[in-house]
Enzyme design. Sequence first.
Site, PDB file in Angstrom:
ATOM      1  NE  ARG A  43      -6.436   4.902  -0.885  1.00  0.00           N
ATOM      2  CZ  ARG A  43      -6.244   3.641  -0.817  1.00  0.00           C
ATOM      3  NH1 ARG A  43      -5.478   2.937  -1.418  1.00  0.00           N
ATOM      4  NH2 ARG A  43      -7.185   2.951  -0.395  1.00  0.00           N
ATOM      5  CB  CYS A  69      -8.628  -0.129  -3.537  1.00  0.00           C
ATOM      6  SG  CYS A  69      -7.125   1.012  -3.601  1.00  0.00           S
ATOM      7  CB  SER A  70      -4.529  -2.766  -0.436  1.00  0.00           C
ATOM      8  OG  SER A  70      -4.442  -3.873  -1.096  1.00  0.00           O
ATOM      9  CD  GLN A  71      -4.446   0.220   6.565  1.00  0.00           C
ATOM     10  OE1 GLN A  71      -4.468  -1.005   6.573  1.00  0.00           O
ATOM     11  NE2 GLN A  71      -4.080   0.968   7.459  1.00  0.00           N
ATOM     12  CG  PHE A 210      -4.476  -8.639   1.140  1.00  0.00           C
ATOM     13  CD1 PHE A 210      -4.413  -7.877   0.103  1.00  0.00           C
ATOM     14  CD2 PHE A 210      -3.611  -8.623   2.297  1.00  0.00           C
ATOM     15  CE1 PHE A 210      -3.375  -6.906  -0.057  1.00  0.00           C
ATOM     16  CE2 PHE A 210      -2.604  -7.469   2.050  1.00  0.00           C
ATOM     17  CZ  PHE A 210      -2.521  -6.678   1.095  1.00  0.00           C
TER      18      PHE A 210
END
Length: 221
Positions: A43, A69-71, A210
Amino acid sequence: MKRQREASEDTAAKLREHMVRTQIAGRDVRSPAVLKAMGHVPRHRFLPNDSLENAYGDHARPIGNGQTCSQPYIVAHMSDWADIGTEDRVLEIGTGSGYQAAIAAEIAHEVFTIELNATLARAAQNRLQKLGYTNIRFFTGDGYQGLAQFAPYDVILITAGAPELPEPLLEQLADNGRLVGPIGEEAQQLMKVRRTGARFETEHGIYVRFVPFVSNGFGSA
Ligand code: SAH
């Protein structure tokens, strides 16, 4: 320099293992394929301007151009809920950093991903090619219309908050296909739509946040 790089890859691996144990498996993600992918994808390489601690923290991270960038947990949960299988063809709307695409590509046969922002799309493509992914295809543009030329898809992941489900995407679901995405304006709820023949069944999931799905497609019908 080399030793320093190795040391930081070591630290990253430890932080990643901790992330999976506490944030992913430690919550409710049980799919071995998802846990393996989350433990494998670096990541921190998707977040080059972050510290390692931030890259593996329990949060979404900025990637520039006002996008995120999503959790990690949300990426894992969506992959798990969509039940991505080894033979699946996956369509993702909103490439962003490319992190979700990498997780999907670790599990599935092939991933198609579309990004509206050309700068982000180029950066994600470079990054994923450098990381050695050969089963991801990249597209730049508005994902509202999906990618009819490669349909149908076993899984469609929407990774931007949409005011409503884009009709064209539902039409591109395979029989027994699953679409997962956040629906709503400011706060969104994850929805899952499963197609069985001509039937579409909707399930409601957790609340998420989001960045917006930007498209003229909404409300222009
Ligand atoms: N999946 C990404 C996170 C995406 S953030 C990751 O893992 O990093 C949402 C992304 O959707 C942003 O990059 C944004 O530019 C993109 N986006 C917004 N509207 C879009 C549209 N109509 N078509 C394609 N991408 C869109």
